[in-house]
Design a protein around this motif. Structure first.
Motif, PDB file in Angstrom:
ATOM      1  N   VAL A  13       0.838  -1.199   0.000  1.00 35.07           N
ATOM      2  CA  VAL A  13       0.000   0.000   0.000  1.00 35.07           C
ATOM      3  C   VAL A  13       0.871   1.245   0.000  1.00 35.07           C
ATOM      4  O   VAL A  13       0.679   2.166  -0.792  1.00 35.07           O
ATOM      5  CB  VAL A  13      -0.932  -0.007   1.232  1.00 35.07           C
ATOM      6  CG1 VAL A  13      -1.743   1.270   1.281  1.00 35.07           C
ATOM      7  CG2 VAL A  13      -1.854  -1.217   1.199  1.00 35.07           C
ATOM      8  N   GLY A  14       1.860   1.272   0.907  1.00 36.05           N
ATOM      9  CA  GLY A  14       2.749   2.427   0.965  1.00 36.05           C
ATOM     10  C   GLY A  14       3.611   2.564  -0.274  1.00 36.05           C
ATOM     11  O   GLY A  14       3.878   3.683  -0.738  1.00 36.05           O
ATOM     12  N   ALA A  15       4.054   1.436  -0.832  1.00 39.58           N
ATOM     13  CA  ALA A  15       4.886   1.471  -2.036  1.00 39.58           C
ATOM     14  C   ALA A  15       4.120   2.024  -3.227  1.00 39.58           C
ATOM     15  O   ALA A  15       4.696   2.679  -4.107  1.00 39.58           O
ATOM     16  CB  ALA A  15       5.410   0.067  -2.348  1.00 39.58           C
ATOM     17  N   PHE A  16       2.824   1.777  -3.284  1.00 39.45           N
ATOM     18  CA  PHE A  16       1.995   2.323  -4.345  1.00 39.45           C
ATOM     19  C   PHE A  16       1.986   3.848  -4.279  1.00 39.45           C
ATOM     20  O   PHE A  16       2.089   4.539  -5.297  1.00 39.45           O
ATOM     21  CB  PHE A  16       0.565   1.779  -4.227  1.00 39.45           C
ATOM     22  CG  PHE A  16      -0.042   1.377  -5.532  1.00 39.45           C
ATOM     23  CD1 PHE A  16      -0.052   0.051  -5.930  1.00 39.45           C
ATOM     24  CD2 PHE A  16      -0.600   2.315  -6.386  1.00 39.45           C
ATOM     25  CE1 PHE A  16      -0.617  -0.336  -7.144  1.00 39.45           C
ATOM     26  CE2 PHE A  16      -1.165   1.941  -7.591  1.00 39.45           C
ATOM     27  CZ  PHE A  16      -1.168   0.610  -7.978  1.00 39.45           C
ATOM     28  N   ILE A  17       1.858   4.381  -3.059  1.00 40.26           N
ATOM     29  CA  ILE A  17       1.909   5.832  -2.862  1.00 40.26           C
ATOM     30  C   ILE A  17       3.278   6.366  -3.268  1.00 40.26           C
ATOM     31  O   ILE A  17       3.392   7.385  -3.967  1.00 40.26           O
ATOM     32  CB  ILE A  17       1.628   6.172  -1.378  1.00 40.26           C
ATOM     33  CG1 ILE A  17       0.210   5.756  -0.974  1.00 40.26           C
ATOM     34  CG2 ILE A  17       1.860   7.656  -1.102  1.00 40.26           C
ATOM     35  CD1 ILE A  17      -0.892   6.615  -1.510  1.00 40.26           C
ATOM     36  N   PHE A  18       4.327   5.687  -2.848  1.00 32.82           N
ATOM     37  CA  PHE A  18       5.708   6.077  -3.162  1.00 32.82           C
ATOM     38  C   PHE A  18       5.917   6.129  -4.679  1.00 32.82           C
ATOM     39  O   PHE A  18       6.461   7.107  -5.212  1.00 32.82           O
ATOM     40  CB  PHE A  18       6.661   5.074  -2.514  1.00 32.82           C
ATOM     41  CG  PHE A  18       8.116   5.392  -2.699  1.00 32.82           C
ATOM     42  CD1 PHE A  18       8.802   6.115  -1.747  1.00 32.82           C
ATOM     43  CD2 PHE A  18       8.807   4.932  -3.809  1.00 32.82           C
ATOM     44  CE1 PHE A  18      10.163   6.401  -1.909  1.00 32.82           C
ATOM     45  CE2 PHE A  18      10.155   5.205  -3.982  1.00 32.82           C
ATOM     46  CZ  PHE A  18      10.835   5.941  -3.030  1.00 32.82           C
ATOM     47  N   GLY A  19       5.490   5.082  -5.375  1.00 33.92           N
ATOM     48  CA  GLY A  19       5.679   5.025  -6.819  1.00 33.92           C
ATOM     49  C   GLY A  19       4.925   6.099  -7.565  1.00 33.92           C
ATOM     50  O   GLY A  19       5.415   6.640  -8.568  1.00 33.92           O
TER      51      GLY A  19
END
Length: 506
Positions: A172-178
């Motif tokens: 979930v956080g990596a999606f925001i980061f990307g």
């Protein structure tokens, strides 16, 4: 219990896994990418031509880039710590074969190759690690959202209920980061002067598909009584809404504050939110509702996790904007990116130290609240994965120097050294045939239609869950379904890419 209740219980009350297991697991995708690149170079060395068949290219990409990840999060999860060693040994074997099979007249001393590698110039306009990071986050998310409903997917990888670090929590956080890495504020050149709120207006226009998808998901889930994890975002909220509102809020803040200071704004948001969690009754409200017994009366009470976690996700997004700006600094040589890799390593080390301090002084990581430890944890692992991809790209560039004329799609383009007699801004001349090869690349195919890929994965996940009793599936059947599901998603993207169709009109 009904089938719906069984599936909800199957993905609830979990505690995540260890930081070490997630860190080890993150190395698998870069190793798969390296293995596929080395195989393409070896094929060129033996046949003096790249893989030209679209059918074989898709099959190779799927078997090397997707299938190992499917196995690693299901039947091979008990040996997850050995898988990077196995893949690394396989890559070392391929590299050794490439090094030994070069033509006698083409051989030069290894030290000279290293010196030539350090002097190699790379296309400064294309950073493959960013593209590959975003695509792999999408692929891993698509695998997990369906695999989690099967018993072969370890419960420790699923989202933690309140505290804990599950693989899906990181996703979930990596999606925001990307998303932040390629936002308008990052892509806009510093020399270009635009009205202060122009990026905010652009985001208002670009987030309406996310809001539409959020509404569509809400209506479809409620209408067919699809199983859902209420404590994840709430009764009505979902990740599409979170992503849309975070992008809008971030653009507003970056219109007010200098984007070069985005990390300071991120730090202020995360620390202030954590102070509210620690010193007020906000934490108790998120975990237990307004009445202390988990009530869901009223819109805020019903969606408290999704609404209040926006603060944490906003901090991650703003910090990621800073990372994107740093990555896009002009680096046109291997030496420059080796220095950047050292910077990434130091940042990861610092964030892991900060994570231990945050957890000791405040509370454990909580995706449900998106607290300060969660923000630091997500940034640490995202930078770790990004660093792995940069290292992989540098390794492939080095190997391409051993076999002149070889190319790897979605890898750095080697360019001619800039002419010192001309202006620095002159265009670099590419060397090789990467542009042609990109047409045969699954990564490029998914990258062109990332939102469509994610939407298709969600629709297919729902269809599989409606048609199949996933909870009681055997291992062989599970692997078959997951491979068919991912291959169908990839095939659709590949066909669209081959026809040069981009379904984006906002």
């Amino acid at each position: 219990m009904s089938q719906k209740q069984l599936k909800e219980a199957f993905i609830s009350n979990l505690n995540g896994t260890s930081l070490l297991e997630i860190s080890v697991g993150l190395s698998l995708a870069p190793l798969c990418l390296l293995c596929r690149g080395l195989l393409l170079i070896l094929y060129y060395l033996n046949h003096r031509k790249p893989v030209s068949s679209r059918k074989y290219s898709l099959l190779l990409d799927f078997l090397m880039l997707v299938s190992p990840l499917l196995f690693s999060c299901t039947v091979l999860s008990p040996i997850i710590f050995f898988m990077p060693v196995i893949l690394a040994a396989f890559c070392a074997g391929i590299f050794s074969k490439i090094y030994s099979q070069r033509k006698q007249e083409a051989r030069v001393p290894f030290g000279q190759i290293v010196k030539e590698f350090q002097r190699t110039y790379l296309d400064p306009k294309y950073i493959p690690a960013i593209t590959v990071f975003r695509v792999y986050v999408n692929v891993l998310t698509s695998i997990s959202i369906l695999a989690v409903d099967f018993p072969q997917y370890p419960r420790r990888y699923a989202k933690a209920e309140t505290y804990g670090t599950g693989v899906m929590d990181l996703g979930v956080g990596a999606f925001i980061f990307g998303n932040a890495l390629v936002c308008p504020e990052v892509r806009q050149k510093s020399s270009v002067t635009q009205p202060r709120f122009s990026n905010l207006a652009r985001q208002v226009f670009s987030v309406w598909p996310l809001i539409s998808l959020g509404v569509g998901r809400l209506l479809s889930v409620k209408s067919i009584e699809y199983h859902e994890h209420t404590s994840e975002y709430g009764v009505h909220w979902n990740f599409f809404f979170t992503l849309a509102f975070v992008r809008l809020a971030a653009s507003l803040l970056l219109a007010i504050f200098p984007k070069r200071k985005a990390w300071l704004v991120a730090l202020a948001v995360a620390v202030l939110y954590q102070l509210l969690l620690s010193t007020t009754s906000l934490k108790m409200f998120i975990l237990h509702g307004s009445d202390g017994r988990g009530s869901r009366l009223g819109f805020l009470d019903a969606n408290r996790e999704g609404l209040l976690s926006l603060c944490g996700y906003l901090a991650i997004y703003l910090a990621s904007v800073q990372v994107g700006l740093w990555l896009l600094r002009r680096r046109d040589s291997v030496r420059g990116w080796a220095g950047a890799l050292r910077g990434l390593a130091l940042a990861v080390l610092g964030l892991f130290v900060a994570l231990q301090l945050c957890q000791a002084c405040t509370e454990p990581v909580s995706r449900r609240m998106a607290n300060l430890p969660f923000c630091v944890w997500v940034l640490a692992h995202c930078l770790l994965l990004l660093g792995f991809f940069v290292l992989t790209d540098l390794a492939l560039v080095f190997t391409k120097l051993l076999v002149k004329g070889s190319s790897v799609p979605c890898c750095w383009r080697v360019v001619q050294p800039p002419d010192s007699s001309k202006k620095r801004g002159m265009e670099a001349v590419p060397v090789g045939r990467e542009d042609k090869l990109s047409q045969l690349c699954l990564i490029s195919a998914i990258n062109k239609n990332q939102l469509l890929f994610f939407l298709l994965a969600n629709v297919m996940t729902g269809a599989v869950n409606i048609l199949i009793d996933t909870i009681h599936s055997r291992a062989a059947f599970t692997l078959c379904i997951l491979h068919l599901y991912m291959f169908f998603n990839c095939l659709v993207m590949y066909i669209l890419h081959a026809k040069n169709i981009v379904l984006k009109f906002w």
